[in-house]
Design a protein around this motif. Structure first.
Motif, short mmCIF file in Angstrom:
data_model
loop_
_atom_site.label_atom_id
_atom_site.label_comp_id
_atom_site.label_asym_id
_atom_site.label_seq_id
_atom_site.Cartn_x
_atom_site.Cartn_y
_atom_site.Cartn_z
N GLU A 129 0.81 -1.30 0.15
CA GLU A 129 0.01 -0.10 0.07
C GLU A 129 0.81 1.22 0.07
OE1 GLU A 129 -3.70 2.26 2.20
OE2 GLU A 129 -2.63 0.44 3.21
N ARG A 130 0.39 2.33 -0.52
CA ARG A 130 0.93 3.72 -0.77
C ARG A 130 0.06 4.64 -0.32
NH1 ARG A 130 2.30 5.88 -6.68
NH2 ARG A 130 4.16 7.11 -6.12
N ILE A 131 0.71 5.71 0.15
CA ILE A 131 -0.24 6.86 0.57
C ILE A 131 0.70 8.17 -0.02
CG2 ILE A 131 -0.94 8.47 2.41
CD1 ILE A 131 -0.84 5.70 3.95
N ILE A 132 -0.11 9.05 -0.68
CA ILE A 132 0.59 9.99 -1.14
C ILE A 132 -0.21 11.35 -0.94
CG2 ILE A 132 0.93 11.16 -3.46
CD1 ILE A 132 0.78 8.26 -4.76
N ALA A 133 0.51 12.67 -0.75
CA ALA A 133 -0.27 13.65 -0.37
C ALA A 133 0.62 14.75 -0.95
CB ALA A 133 -0.01 13.82 1.26
N LEU A 134 -0.16 15.67 -1.73
CA LEU A 134 0.64 16.90 -2.33
C LEU A 134 0.06 18.12 -1.85
CD1 LEU A 134 0.12 14.30 -4.50
CD2 LEU A 134 0.51 16.30 -6.13
N VAL A 168 -9.21 7.48 5.23
CA VAL A 168 -8.29 6.79 5.75
C VAL A 168 -8.82 5.43 6.54
CG1 VAL A 168 -6.30 6.70 7.32
CG2 VAL A 168 -6.61 8.76 6.22
N LYS A 169 -9.76 5.16 7.18
CA LYS A 169 -10.19 4.26 7.77
C LYS A 169 -10.51 3.24 6.58
CE LYS A 169 -11.69 6.13 12.10
NZ LYS A 169 -12.89 6.57 13.00
N LEU A 170 -11.10 3.70 5.56
CA LEU A 170 -11.48 2.67 4.31
C LEU A 170 -10.44 2.24 3.69
CD1 LEU A 170 -15.03 4.70 3.21
CD2 LEU A 170 -14.80 2.53 4.68
N ALA A 171 -9.35 3.09 3.67
CA ALA A 171 -8.15 2.71 2.54
C ALA A 171 -7.68 1.52 2.36
CB ALA A 171 -7.12 3.83 3.04
N LYS A 172 -7.63 0.71 3.53
CA LYS A 172 -7.07 -0.74 3.73
C LYS A 172 -8.05 -1.57 2.88
CE LYS A 172 -4.67 -4.10 5.06
NZ LYS A 172 -5.50 -5.25 4.47
N SER A 173 -9.59 -1.45 3.19
CA SER A 173 -10.45 -2.34 2.47
C SER A 173 -10.35 -1.78 0.90
CB SER A 173 -11.75 -2.21 2.86
OG SER A 173 -12.25 -0.80 2.80
N ASN A 174 -9.95 -0.60 0.65
CA ASN A 174 -9.88 -0.20 -0.95
C ASN A 174 -8.95 -0.95 -1.47
OD1 ASN A 174 -12.43 1.20 -0.89
ND2 ASN A 174 -11.57 3.08 -0.58
N PHE A 175 -7.72 -1.01 -0.89
CA PHE A 175 -6.37 -1.36 -1.15
C PHE A 175 -6.45 -2.91 -1.61
CE2 PHE A 175 -2.30 -3.68 -0.02
CZ PHE A 175 -1.78 -3.25 -1.13
N CYS A 182 -6.06 -4.82 -4.89
CA CYS A 182 -5.09 -5.91 -5.47
C CYS A 182 -5.96 -6.98 -5.92
CB CYS A 182 -4.48 -6.42 -4.04
SG CYS A 182 -3.47 -5.04 -3.60
N GLU A 183 -7.17 -7.38 -5.60
CA GLU A 183 -8.24 -8.23 -6.12
C GLU A 183 -8.36 -7.87 -7.71
OE1 GLU A 183 -11.57 -8.69 -3.80
OE2 GLU A 183 -10.93 -9.06 -2.14
N MET A 184 -8.45 -6.43 -8.02
CA MET A 184 -8.68 -6.22 -9.40
C MET A 184 -7.39 -6.47 -10.17
SD MET A 184 -9.64 -2.82 -10.76
CE MET A 184 -7.98 -1.88 -10.41
N MET A 185 -6.16 -6.17 -9.66
CA MET A 185 -5.11 -6.48 -10.29
C MET A 185 -4.47 -7.78 -10.44
SD MET A 185 -2.48 -3.39 -9.12
CE MET A 185 -2.59 -3.40 -7.38
N GLN A 186 -5.20 -8.79 -9.50
CA GLN A 186 -5.02 -10.41 -9.84
C GLN A 186 -5.76 -10.63 -10.92
OE1 GLN A 186 -2.74 -12.78 -8.30
NE2 GLN A 186 -3.65 -13.61 -10.12
N LYS A 187 -6.90 -10.03 -11.20
CA LYS A 187 -7.87 -10.48 -12.31
C LYS A 187 -7.18 -10.26 -13.53
CE LYS A 187 -12.17 -10.18 -9.59
NZ LYS A 187 -13.45 -9.10 -9.49
N TRP A 188 -6.67 -9.05 -13.58
CA TRP A 188 -5.79 -8.49 -14.71
C TRP A 188 -4.59 -9.62 -15.20
CZ3 TRP A 188 -4.74 -2.61 -13.66
CH2 TRP A 188 -6.12 -2.10 -13.49
N ALA A 189 -4.04 -10.13 -13.97
CA ALA A 189 -3.10 -11.01 -14.20
C ALA A 189 -3.51 -12.22 -14.83
CB ALA A 189 -2.20 -11.34 -12.74
N ASN A 190 -4.77 -12.59 -14.81
CA ASN A 190 -5.33 -13.65 -15.33
C ASN A 190 -5.98 -13.61 -16.45
OD1 ASN A 190 -4.77 -14.96 -12.61
ND2 ASN A 190 -6.67 -14.66 -11.74
N ILE A 191 -5.92 -12.65 -16.96
CA ILE A 191 -6.70 -12.39 -18.22
C ILE A 191 -5.58 -12.17 -19.50
CG2 ILE A 191 -8.07 -10.52 -19.96
CD1 ILE A 191 -9.20 -9.62 -17.25
N PRO A 192 -5.46 -13.10 -20.23
CA PRO A 192 -4.60 -12.99 -21.39
C PRO A 192 -4.53 -11.75 -22.28
CG PRO A 192 -5.82 -14.96 -21.33
CD PRO A 192 -6.47 -14.22 -20.51
#
Length: 284
Positions: free
Chosen positions: A116-121, A170-177, A181-191
């Motif tokens: 996980e990554r947190i960015i502030a500008l 911030v409290k929701l950020a972990k569940s969103n992360f 990651c679940e979405m990126m795993q799906k991308w890894a499974n799609i040719p």
């Protein structure tokens, strides 16, 4: 969490070159005034006479306090903090990676850990609004990944930055992360079934840039296999490096703008993966 729980310090800006007050000085133009560094006296910009902003230290200490009070200490332990500046310290980019908050993405040829990554500008010269993002980082190649759909937490104009809603986010950020990651795993499974050159030439307007991106995508595919996540990894490589590693060098113009340029690249990547062309790759 317990009141006596250990809270990692994360970072300190006091007694650094970012520890200065914002001073204003009238210009000869009606309705305009200068922004100055109270320590060095440098002129940092010209803003409207109604413009008001907090100092860097106050802003980032507020962000730090929210994160510390709404995270388990183990999540923050060992945090990697990277602070970049631009425009003679008028612009600051804070990038925190949390090694203890992670998922593993598995492709046909490779496994990689996503943290996980947190960015502030924050900007004090009227050119950057206050922004906080939550994203991910691929520890295999340190590619920063800010996707767009889950990640934008707060964007307020420079009249003030309200922490109230940020606390809830911030409290929701972990569940969103976790969802990301679940979405990126799906991308890894799609040719990846499209012609790469043709796809990138339609997605990226610059012919030269599209050609470089194709070469970068081929490198990622050789490591990760021919899947959608490999293409995405090529995009995030572009937004993470600007040298011989990927060929997307930044021309030195003599101005202090590298941190801003790299952040703009991350926004480009966010647009690409939100585009109809990229989304079409995800349709079975």
């Amino acid at each position: 969490m317990p009141l006596d729980a250990y809270i990692p310090h994360l970072f300190t800006l006091e007694d650094t070159n970012l520890d200065f007050k914002v001073k204003y000085e009238d210009t000869k133009f009606t309705g305009k005034r200068y922004v100055r560094n109270s320590v060095t006296g440098e002129y940092l910009g010209i803003v409207g006479d109604k413009f008001s902003t907090v100092n860097h230290v106050n802003f980032f200490n507020g962000i730090k306090k929210v994160i510390q009070e709404n995270r388990h200490p183990v999540d923050l332990d060992g945090a990697k903090v990277n602070i970049k500046t631009g425009r003679n310290n008028a612009f600051v980019f804070l990038d925190i990676t949390l090694p203890n908050v992670k998922h593993t993405i598995t492709t046909a040829k490779h496994q990689t850990v996503i943290n996980e990554r947190i960015i502030a500008l924050h900007g004090i010269d009227g050119l950057t609004s206050n922004q906080v993002y939550f994203g991910a980082i691929d520890s295999y190649c340190s590619n920063g990944q800010v996707g767009g759909e889950f990640d934008l937490i707060k964007r307020k104009n420079t009249s003030g930055f309200t922490m109230g809603r940020l606390i809830a986010e911030v409290k929701l950020a972990k569940s969103n992360f976790d969802l990301r990651c679940e979405m990126m795993q799906k991308w890894a499974n799609i040719p990846l079934k499209v012609d790469g050159k043709d796809f990138l030439s339609k997605l990226i307007k610059s012919e030269t840039m599209a050609k470089k991106m194709y070469e970068l995508a081929c490198q990622e595919i050789s490591r990760r296999g021919k899947n959608v996540y490999a293409l995405y990894s090529a995009f995030t490589n572009y937004s993470s490096y600007a040298d011989e590693r990927n060929g997307f060098n930044i021309r030195n113009t003599g101005f202090d703008t590298k941190a801003e340029t790299m952040w703009k690249r991350e926004q480009e990547v966010a647009k690409w993966i939100s585009s109809p062309q990229f989304k079409s790759l995800l349709v079975a």
